[in-house]
Scaffold this motif. Structure first.
Motif, short mmCIF file in Angstrom:
data_model
loop_
_atom_site.label_atom_id
_atom_site.label_comp_id
_atom_site.label_asym_id
_atom_site.label_seq_id
_atom_site.Cartn_x
_atom_site.Cartn_y
_atom_site.Cartn_z
N VAL A 114 0.90 -1.17 0.06
CA VAL A 114 0.03 0.00 0.19
C VAL A 114 0.85 1.30 -0.09
CG1 VAL A 114 -1.76 1.26 1.27
CG2 VAL A 114 -2.12 -1.16 1.05
N TRP A 115 2.07 1.29 1.00
CA TRP A 115 2.95 2.52 0.82
C TRP A 115 3.29 2.45 -0.48
CZ3 TRP A 115 6.02 0.88 5.79
CH2 TRP A 115 5.13 1.05 6.99
N ASP A 116 3.82 1.46 -1.25
CA ASP A 116 4.48 1.76 -2.44
C ASP A 116 3.47 2.18 -3.67
OD1 ASP A 116 6.89 0.53 -1.17
OD2 ASP A 116 6.43 -1.53 -2.13
N ALA A 117 2.17 1.78 -3.30
CA ALA A 117 1.19 2.25 -4.40
C ALA A 117 0.92 3.64 -4.30
CB ALA A 117 0.05 1.14 -4.31
N LEU A 118 0.73 4.15 -2.97
CA LEU A 118 0.45 5.49 -2.43
C LEU A 118 1.62 6.32 -2.99
CD1 LEU A 118 -1.33 7.31 -0.67
CD2 LEU A 118 0.12 6.73 1.12
N GLN A 119 3.09 5.93 -2.84
CA GLN A 119 4.07 6.48 -3.24
C GLN A 119 3.89 6.96 -4.64
OE1 GLN A 119 6.22 7.92 -1.62
NE2 GLN A 119 8.21 8.39 -2.87
N GLN A 120 3.35 5.89 -5.50
CA GLN A 120 3.13 6.03 -7.02
C GLN A 120 2.18 6.66 -7.49
OE1 GLN A 120 3.57 1.58 -7.79
NE2 GLN A 120 3.97 2.60 -9.97
N ALA A 121 1.02 6.87 -6.77
CA ALA A 121 -0.17 7.43 -7.00
C ALA A 121 -0.01 9.04 -6.71
CB ALA A 121 -1.32 7.15 -6.17
N MET A 122 0.58 9.21 -5.52
CA MET A 122 0.94 10.50 -5.21
C MET A 122 1.91 11.41 -6.14
SD MET A 122 -1.10 11.33 -2.88
CE MET A 122 -0.54 13.14 -2.36
N GLY A 123 2.84 10.47 -6.59
CA GLY A 123 3.90 10.99 -7.78
C GLY A 123 2.85 11.53 -8.86
N ALA A 124 2.35 10.37 -9.37
CA ALA A 124 1.53 10.92 -10.59
C ALA A 124 0.56 12.02 -10.39
CB ALA A 124 0.49 9.67 -10.70
N LEU A 125 -0.04 12.08 -9.00
CA LEU A 125 -1.00 13.05 -8.91
C LEU A 125 -0.34 14.54 -8.98
CD1 LEU A 125 -3.56 14.62 -7.60
CD2 LEU A 125 -2.92 14.06 -5.31
N VAL A 126 0.93 14.74 -8.57
CA VAL A 126 1.67 15.93 -8.38
C VAL A 126 1.96 16.34 -9.84
CG1 VAL A 126 2.19 16.01 -5.96
CG2 VAL A 126 3.94 14.99 -7.65
N GLN A 127 2.20 15.45 -10.68
CA GLN A 127 2.57 15.75 -12.23
C GLN A 127 1.42 16.23 -12.90
OE1 GLN A 127 5.69 15.45 -13.23
NE2 GLN A 127 6.18 14.93 -11.08
N GLU A 128 -0.04 16.17 -12.48
CA GLU A 128 -1.00 16.77 -13.22
C GLU A 128 -1.18 18.22 -13.08
OE1 GLU A 128 -4.60 14.77 -11.34
OE2 GLU A 128 -3.70 12.63 -12.03
N GLY A 129 -0.59 18.71 -12.26
CA GLY A 129 -0.77 20.30 -12.07
C GLY A 129 0.59 20.76 -12.25
N LYS A 130 0.10 22.34 -12.87
CA LYS A 130 1.37 23.01 -13.27
C LYS A 130 2.47 23.43 -12.13
CE LYS A 130 1.75 27.38 -14.76
NZ LYS A 130 0.84 28.51 -15.56
N HIS A 131 1.82 23.76 -10.86
CA HIS A 131 2.63 24.05 -9.81
C HIS A 131 2.90 22.79 -8.58
CE1 HIS A 131 2.69 28.01 -11.38
NE2 HIS A 131 1.31 27.94 -11.36
#
Length: 162
Positions: A114-131
């Motif tokens: 879950v921690w590994d998936a969370l790290q990946q999901a959050m990494g993808a989330l922050v890539q969605e926005g310009k800032h």
């Protein structure tokens, strides 16, 4: 523009709290949906113990930047649940060290994916926005700034110069 956005830094803390609460609620929902009896509040201690076999309460406190008392309470709670055990340090009888029990180590291994998936999901989330790509850097800079001088002191300085 939302109410919160329109007020800028006047509601900065409230926005961070709302964001944190939403994030932690989702994380706890993830654990529950995978039948894991784990609470996001336990993460820091579990993570530290997943990297070190034993660690002192003082070291946990120092690493997390929270009070010895707060760590002791969390450790006591986790000990009552049977996830960790405490012992006296070999090198200093005044120092208490904590380690996983077999039950705790098993739970840590179950939550690791879950921690590994969370790290990946959050990494993808922050890539969605310009800032948002720099949010962790920005948070670190604000934390450092607050270590240098609190908001209280900053406001007092401004008010005393008027």
């Amino acid at each position: 523009m939302s109410f919160y956005e329109s007020l800028g830094f006047l509601v900065f803390g409230s926005r961070l709290r709302r964001l944190s609460e939403a994030f932690l609620a989702d994380v706890n929902k993830i654990y529950a949906s995978h039948d894991l009896s784990f609470d996001a509040a336990w993460f820091p201690v579990f993570y530290i113990l997943s990297r070190q076999e034993t660690v002192s309460i003082r070291d946990i406190s120092d690493e997390l930047g929270i009070s010895h008392s707060a760590v002791s309470q969390l450790v006591s709670s986790l000990q009552q649940k049977g996830f960790i055990k405490t012992a006296t340090a070999d090198d200093d009888a005044r120092k208490k060290v904590v380690a996983f029990t077999t039950k705790g180590k098993k739970l840590q291994q179950q939550v690791q994916p879950v921690w590994d998936a969370l790290q990946q999901a959050m990494g993808a989330l922050v890539q969605e926005g310009k800032h948002s790509k720099t949010i962790l850097t920005a948070i670190s800079e604000i934390e450092q700034g607050l270590q240098n001088e609190s908001v209280f002191n900053r406001v007092q300085t401004i008010l005393h110069h008027k």
